[in-house]
Design a protein around this motif. Structure first.
Motif, PDB file in Angstrom:
ATOM      1  N   ARG A  78     -19.969  51.531  62.932  1.00  0.00           N
ATOM      2  CA  ARG A  78     -20.911  52.541  63.413  1.00  0.00           C
ATOM      3  C   ARG A  78     -22.350  52.257  62.978  1.00  0.00           C
ATOM      4  N   ALA A 139     -22.231  56.290  68.746  1.00  0.00           N
ATOM      5  CA  ALA A 139     -21.910  55.428  67.598  1.00  0.00           C
ATOM      6  C   ALA A 139     -20.979  56.141  66.619  1.00  0.00           C
ATOM      7  N   GLY A 142     -17.299  55.642  66.923  1.00  0.00           N
ATOM      8  CA  GLY A 142     -16.725  54.365  66.494  1.00  0.00           C
ATOM      9  C   GLY A 142     -15.990  53.631  67.597  1.00  0.00           C
TER      10      GLY A 142
END
Length: 197
Positions: A78, A139, A142
């Motif tokens: 991430r 993000a 993940g």
């Protein structure tokens, strides 16, 4: 145009390496390690050639090294996924400068609708911040495939759509302004000024 494309690819080479390797192998650690290696190799290559790196390239390389290292240490992709958000926020901050867009549009636009150009500049800044926030939101999931879709389709598509909307809007506004000026001057709203667009 070719030179600009080469510079753009150079600026984002390490990020591209991360994206392709992580997508191909499913390993964020491998993608991050090779992205860091590419960033360092780019820096060394530029120094050996005595070529200065522009700020954008330096910032991109630094972000890859820092965020890549954090990704390796935490085994959490991430951090690398969030890298484009930092770029969007930085560009958005630059776009908050009043009148930044005036030098990028044709004279016929700046002469006829400078206020609209300023408003469009702020709209672009808002778009960059929105895309940055969207990048962070994606993000945080993940999910590599969702992130890739967002970065390659949504973010790019939003910029293309914004450019198209701006082009059409500017064209209509300039035509109206020229037509109104001709009528006010006692002439016909002919096509001479309109053909400049």
């Amino acid at each position: 145009m070719r030179h600009a494309l080469i510079e753009l690819c150079t600026d984002f080479l390490s990020a591209i390496v991360f994206f392709v390797l992580t997508l191909a192998t499913g390993s964020a650690a491998l993608g991050s390690a090779l992205a860091i290696a590419v960033a360092i190799a780019q820096l060394v290559h530029a120094r050996m050639q005595g070529r200065p790196l522009n700020f954008m390239t330096q910032a991109s390389l630094a972000l890859v090294v820092v965020l890549g290292a954090i990704t390796l240490l935490t085994d959490d992709p991430r951090f690398m996924f969030a890298k484009p958000a930092i770029g969007h926020f930085a560009v958005g901050l630059i776009m908050l400068k009043r009148g930044w867009m005036l030098r990028y549009v044709p004279a016929i636009v700046t002469d006829n609708i400078p206020g609209a150009v300023t408003v469009a500049g702020y709209a672009w800044a808002a778009l960059m911040f929105a895309l940055g926030l969207g990048t962070i939101a994606v993000a945080l999931t993940g999910d590599l495939k969702m992130w890739a879709l967002y970065i390659s389709v949504v973010a790019v598509g939003a910029k293309i759509a914004a450019f198209a909307i701006q082009f059409v809007t500017f064209r209509v506004l300039v035509r109206r302004r020229i037509r109104a000026a001709r009528v006010a001057a006692g002439g016909r709203p002919g096509l001479l000024g309109l053909q400049l667009l």
